[in-house]
Design a protein around this motif. Structure first.
Motif: not given
Length: 777
Positions: A71-91, A184-185
């Motif tokens: 699902n491209p809407n999730a952009f699951p392999l985009y590098p900024t996913n690593l940001l979710f390891l540093a804070g909450s999903p909202l941040w 994802g678009d």
């Protein structure tokens, strides 16, 4: 370089950093539209999986298990996913957005430099791009913003490929193309490709280094292969796979020329922070994809100055702008009307996304105009443009004053009848205020243009700082934000719901007919009030972190399972008893409503605005796994729906299976679950003497591989949306797994391609020598 940094870079970047600071610290969060409606729910699950070192194929928290990696809407392999390891999903989601906003001016600066602009005008072009209404409107569309920030950089890398001394250009192309695919678009990615191809073709022709271009794009595609492969695997059973992107046979989000006032008055037809848009008559009833397209007066004036430049670079930028405009005018325009009817033309579902081409082209024209300003050229054009703008703003201000009737009559004629006169009155005053702002800005720019006769660089730098500051102020409604803390606290009502429950959310959606939210509203109209109401009512983003599962909760872009989309849509036209049977068939255990439902057992209730959130138990729903003896055929989807909503239907005893075969009756079997994970289910099943059907509380997807006693068997669609397997009589061990074999192959190829890209970045690839584009004026 130091003077350039202090005079040009620092003011723009300082203003942008001040604008994003509350988001960067985590104190505030963007809240408009897709932030919570789409992206946050997807990223909550993805972030949790990433913390466990997993990249899942399926998201079991939505709709019984919908695609994730595909699902491209999730952009699951985009590098900024690593940001979710540093804070909450909202941040992490907010960081993805503001980082790309900060990236945008540098990307266009790079493209301007490759087009031959000096540092100063190239930076002006980048600042105009980052400060545009187009970019501001993307701060709630994470997929599009990523692509829009990267597109100019990709075009610059492609132009680098035409330069023999830029040996690392193929590696840059590969990485940027991979990022565009992973952002994802798909439509934004396609426009980015068109942008780059047109620049290389017009400026370099046959000497554009097409071999290096092919290598870069090919490697980038291979780097993004895992996400592409998974999208192709799930596409046949997705909503878009069935119906394309045409919706009701027409593009959505086109742009009527009568919306042109938005280019001079930001949010000319209503502000998103007030949940108001009164230009529906001009958009076919659709809400605009982009809140505003206001470029700022300086951008318009500098683009006008570029009209005096006569080179291929200017012609290309002007042509890019014009071609984008031909697309965005929508179905009534000279291009899209017939293109949309061609095979594959329905991919242009949102022609407004072509504003990427318009904004890039217009920003580059602004950079070319800035070069003319610095060279002492084009002053008459700029002065004429400023005088015309000042005249328009002055006339509009007079017409919109409370004592004048012309402005009122015009607004009342455009606005729908349901918009009260009081609202139109406030809008008239708002537009009058914007007209006064525009007049003031025009006068200040005129003064700077006059002062620029002796000090062109200082005057233009001051004009750019004024532009950035006023754009941030005038476009603030597009980045409306709220305190983040309330959305990080679990809603009190969630404690009243049994952990791990499967939920249907009817209190805040139209799933079961209009909710009190839709009927009565919230009183104060702003996005923060709405979202806090939804959070209190246990919206998906509020319940997912607590382990709650949400049925019939879908990604709006249409890459979730087709049958689930149809069922969710058909629920609105069913009666209460029929709706209840559909909920039972999909395994819903808990129903959330803001009103009573006679006949259902109410477990608890909690305050919800001026109403109450009622928590109901659904009687006898489909369990995680059931072996049915009765088996009914459904040759088409309406037949399946009719069978499921029939009074005698019981999902624990009857399976309505897609296909045409003789019906079968029989007692139910038994089942014992050994494992029920996101991607693997193992059960011990006992089928009745006549055979049985194992029906799982999991959405059907073609990626599943089923084995009965070690033998591969086909999977089926049962009870509208569920995954099922036919069983012969007797005891069996059934194992169903998401087939990761194509995924593993794709990841292996992607790693090899990434390694080759790294080697190219280190070693380079010198091409044949070619000619440079036209020089700057």
């Amino acid at each position: 370089m130091r003077r350039f940094a202090l005079l040009w870079l620092a003011p723009t970047l300082l203003l942008l950093v001040l604008a994003v600071w509350p988001l960067a610290t985590g104190e505030q969060t963007l809240v408009l539209r897709d932030i919570f409606n789409t992206h946050l729910s997807l990223k909550i699950f993805g972030a949790e999986a990433l913390r466990h070192g997993e990249i899942p194929l399926v998201d079991p928290t939505r709709g019984g298990g919908q695609p994730y990696l595909g699902n491209p809407n999730a952009f699951p392999l985009y590098p900024t996913n690593l940001l979710f390891l540093a804070g909450s999903p909202l941040w992490g989601l907010n960081a993805h957005l503001w980082l790309h906003w900060l990236l945008a001016p540098f990307a266009l600066y790079w493209l301007g430099r490759r087009l031959g602009l000096a540092r100063e005008p190239a930076w002006v072009a980048g600042a105009l791009y980052a400060g545009s209404g187009f970019i501001a409107s993307l701060l709630n569309l994470a997929n599009m913003l990523g692509g829009a920030a990267l597109a100019p950089a990709f075009a610059a890398a492609v132009l680098d490929g035409a330069e023999p001394e830029r040996r690392r250009a193929p590696a840059a192309m590969a990485l940027l193309w991979a990022l565009l695919l992973l952002a994802g678009d798909p439509m934004t990615t396609a426009f980015a490709l068109l942008l780059a191809l047109s620049a290389a073709a017009v400026l370099h022709g046959r000497r554009a280094g097409w071999g290096r271009f092919a290598a870069g794009v090919g490697l980038g595609t291979l780097v993004a292969l895992p996400q592409l492969v998974e999208m192709v695997r799930i596409l046949p059973v997705s909503f878009r796979g069935f119906w394309g992107y045409g919706g009701a046979g027409r593009p959505v989000g086109g742009w009527d020329l009568r919306l042109a006032p938005d280019l001079l008055w930001p949010f000319a037809f209503g502000r998103p922070d007030e949940l108001l848009f009164w230009g529906g008559r001009l958009t076919g009833g659709d809400s605009p994809l982009l809140f505003t397209l206001f470029p700022g007066l300086l951008a318009l004036v500098l683009a006008a100055a570029a009209a005096g430049s006569r080179d291929r670079r200017t012609a290309w930028a002007a042509g890019l702008t014009g071609f984008g405009l031909l697309i965005v005018v929508g179905a009534s325009g000279p291009v899209l009307g017939w293109v949309f009817r061609l095979p594959g033309g329905s991919l242009l579902r949102f022609p407004a996304k072509a504003w990427l081409l318009v904004t890039v082209g217009a920003s580059l024209l602004g950079g070319i105009g800035a070069a003319r300003w610095l060279a002492g050229q084009g002053r008459r054009l700029m002065g004429s443009a400023l005088a015309a703008a000042a005249g328009i703003y002055l006339a509009a201000w007079i017409a919109l004053l409370p004592g004048a009737g012309a402005g009122w009559r015009l607004l009342r004629a455009v606005a729908p009848r349901e918009i009260p006169d009081l609202v139109i009155g406030w809008e008239r005053l708002r537009l009058a205020g914007l007209s006064l702002w525009g007049l003031l800005i025009a006068l200040l720019l005129g003064l700077l243009l006059y002062l620029g006769r002796r000090h062109p660089a200082g005057a233009l730098a001051a004009a750019l700082a004024l532009h950035t500051a006023t754009q941030l102020l005038l476009l603030a409604p597009a980045r409306y934000h709220d305190a983040a803390a309330p959305y990080l606290e679990p809603p009190a009502a969630a404690a009243l719901i049994p952990p791990g429950s499967v939920i249907a959310q009817g209190a805040t959606t139209g799933l079961l007919g209009k909710s009190n939210l839709e009927i009565d509203g919230l009183g104060e109209r702003n996005p923060a009030t709405l979202l806090r109401y939804l959070h209190t009512a246990v919206a998906p983003w509020a319940g997912q972190p607590l382990g709650l599962l949400f049925e019939l909760d879908l990604s709006p872009e249409g890459l979730d399972q087709f049958m689930t989309f149809v069922v969710a849509n058909d629920m609105k036209r069913l009666g209460p008893a029929q709706q209840l049977r559909v909920l039972r068939a999909t395994g819903v255990e808990i129903l959330l409503l803001d009103r009573d439902w006679p006949g259902l057992t109410q477990l608890a209730e909690a305050p919800l605005g001026t109403s109450r959130l009622r928590i109901f138990a659904i009687p006898e729903p489909l369990p995680q796994a059931a072996v049915t003896g009765a088996r009914l055929p459904a040759p088409y989807l309406p037949a399946a729906l009719a069978a499921v909503v029939a009074p005698e239907f019981d999902p624990r005893r009857v399976a309505v299976v897609a296909g045409d075969f003789p019906p079968r009756d029989g007692p139910p079997g038994t089942v014992r679950i050994q494992r029920f994970d996101a991607e693997e289910i193992v059960v011990e099943a006992e089928a009745p003497p006549g055979g049985g059907t194992l029906v799982l509380r999991r959405a059907y997807l073609p990626i599943y591989r089923a084995e009965v006693d070690g033998h591969v068997v086909p999977t089926e669609v049962a009870n509208l949306t569920r995954l099922a397997v036919e069983l012969p009589p007797g005891a069996h061990t059934v194992r169903i797994r998401a087939d990761r074999r194509p995924t593993r192959i794709a990841f292996a190829i992607a790693l090899l391609a990434l390694g080759l890209t790294a080697a190219l970045a280190l070693a380079g690839w010198p091409p044949a020598r070619i000619r440079r584009p036209d020089a700057a004026p």
